[in-house]
Design a protein around this motif. Structure first.
Motif, short mmCIF file in Angstrom:
data_model
loop_
_atom_site.label_atom_id
_atom_site.label_comp_id
_atom_site.label_asym_id
_atom_site.label_seq_id
_atom_site.Cartn_x
_atom_site.Cartn_y
_atom_site.Cartn_z
N GLN A 80 0.82 -1.20 0.00
CA GLN A 80 0.00 0.00 0.00
C GLN A 80 0.86 1.26 0.00
OE1 GLN A 80 -2.01 0.85 3.62
NE2 GLN A 80 -3.45 2.27 2.70
N PHE B 33 2.18 1.98 -3.44
CA PHE B 33 1.17 2.55 -4.31
C PHE B 33 0.90 4.02 -3.96
CE2 PHE B 33 -0.69 -1.91 -4.91
CZ PHE B 33 -0.11 -2.05 -6.15
N TYR C 126 -6.46 -4.48 -4.41
CA TYR C 126 -5.41 -4.47 -3.39
C TYR C 126 -5.95 -4.13 -2.00
CZ TYR C 126 -4.16 0.46 -2.26
OH TYR C 126 -4.12 1.72 -1.78
N THR D 71 -3.62 -3.21 -9.98
CA THR D 71 -3.68 -1.87 -9.39
C THR D 71 -2.97 -0.85 -10.28
OG1 THR D 71 -3.68 -2.89 -7.19
CG2 THR D 71 -3.19 -0.54 -7.31
N TYR E 284 -10.07 -1.82 -10.48
CA TYR E 284 -8.67 -2.19 -10.63
C TYR E 284 -7.73 -1.36 -9.76
CZ TYR E 284 -10.00 -5.33 -14.34
OH TYR E 284 -10.57 -6.36 -15.04
N LYS E 285 -8.06 -0.10 -9.56
CA LYS E 285 -7.15 0.78 -8.82
C LYS E 285 -7.24 0.57 -7.31
CE LYS E 285 -5.95 5.63 -8.06
NZ LYS E 285 -6.23 7.04 -8.39
N THR E 286 -8.41 0.23 -6.81
CA THR E 286 -8.62 0.19 -5.37
C THR E 286 -9.06 -1.17 -4.84
OG1 THR E 286 -9.22 2.53 -5.34
CG2 THR E 286 -9.93 1.21 -3.46
#
Length: 372
Positions: free
Chosen positions: A116, A119, A224, A187, A219-221
């Motif tokens: 995290q 990212f 993950y 992500t 996909y972004k959040t």
């Protein structure tokens, strides 16, 4: 297991979500002990000849980016594993390994936070964000700047090193590597979708539609933040993830709901509570609020959005927020939140495994009506 690691471990029998405050505090304290042990390992990595300056830089960078925040993802790995093991005591003996009855698996929990942090460091640079977790974004710290790009790469490289050191003898080691690599790809691809939906210098609100928004968020959040912690616990419990597609879909929907909350709080939340200054309006982000506004706005209201959305300056931000209030988007959000909770709850109850139900109920309970 190294003696120092064993000394750092403490017994954890209660979940962070249902324990009294003292137990939750103990769990966080355990996380901090494990974090300090992992940090010392990274700072003594034999594959790099550290100078005093480089060691101090890495330590400062790790302390700034990794252990802050609510620890939801890390604690969720612990909670999920505990619930999947039907409340059996989690011992201290394999606190860094994360499996088989005698586990706290806090190493993997911090590993999830490490991912995290990687990212978020890069995301803050790409978004030009100001604050994160109540402090300046790492790249805005004096003398850091775009060195933060390389720091993000270092954070990413710490992941396989920790996994190899503490999990390579486990039968699920390869599955764990595959899982982290898969989620990282998803992500990064979601971030790419977010960034190219409207390229730098282009302001095209016509692209901001709900299917586009949902794909970015998924996909972004969602992968993950929501799928990864539970998938880690399932893998460590000896489960085949192919048998849990329905669980994955529920977690993706939960992650979407979480991001909608995030978008709402970016505009209407208290920066002192949420720990950051919202900049979605100035950044021309494909936010749930602007998508909802575009679906409801008449031509004059769309003109107001076009003239103010994505422009710096408090007067432009105020104009957009006033329009959101005129369109009653706060009420729209509350309705969406209630309906999402009811739908997610129904989907969870329909699952055949009671232990998996408890995992997902715990996850949903942590985020429902959250204020930060």
């Amino acid at each position: 297991m190294a003696a120092a690691a064993a000394a750092a471990a403490v017994s954890v029998t209660a979940s962070s979500s249902d324990a009294p405050n003292g137990k939750a505090t103990d769990l966080r304290s355990t996380f901090e002990q494990v974090y300090n042990h992992l940090k010392s390992e990274l700072l003594e990595d034999s594959d790099f000849d550290f100078t005093d300056d480089s060691r101090q830089w890495i330590e400062r960078m790790l302390d700034h980016n990794v252990p802050g925040g609510k620890l939801n993802r890390g604690l969720s790995v612990v909670d999920s594993y505990r619930l999947l093991r039907q409340g059996m005591e989690i011992s201290t003996d394999e606190v860094f390994l994360g499996c088989v009855l005698v586990i706290t698996h806090l190493s993997l929990s911090w590993q999830d936070l490490q991912l995290q942090a990687y990212f978020l460091v890069l995301d803050d640079i790409m978004d030009g964000s100001l604050t994160r977790r109540g402090q300046p974004c790492w790249f805005r710290v004096p003398k850091v700047g775009f060195i933060a790009v390389n720091d993000g790469v270092l954070l990413r490289n710490h992941i396989p090193r920790i996994l190899k050191r503490h999990f390579r003898e486990k039968p699920y080691y390869v599955d764990l590597l595959d899982l982290f690599n898969e989620v990282e790809f998803q992500t990064a691809s979601g971030q790419m979708l977010d960034l190219i939906t409207t390229h730098e210098g282009e302001k095209d609100l016509s692209k901001y539609k709900m299917p586009v928004y949902r794909r970015i968020v998924q996909y972004k959040t969602a992968y993950y933040s929501f799928y990864l912690p539970v998938a880690c616990a399932l893998v460590m419990s000896g489960e085949n993830l192919e048998n849990f597609i329905n669980v994955k879909n529920i977690l993706i929907d939960m992650g979407t709901y979480f991001q909608v909350q995030d978008d709402y709080l970016d505009c209407f939340g208290d920066p002192q509570v949420i720990g950051k200054i919202g900049t979605d309006i100035e950044d021309f982000k494909c936010s749930w609020l602007v998508v909802q506004a575009l679906e409801r706005a008449d031509e004059n209201e769309k003109k107001i959005l076009s003239e103010n959305y994505g422009k710096p300056g408090s007067e432009h931000v105020a104009s957009v927020k006033t329009l959101y209030k005129d369109l009653e988007l706060q009420a729209v959000f509350l309705k969406y939140e209630r309906e999402s909770y009811e739908q997610l709850t129904a989907s969870i109850i329909a699952l055949p495994s009671k232990s998996v139900q408890e995992v997902l109920k715990s996850f949903l309970g942590k985020i429902y009506k959250r204020q930060k």
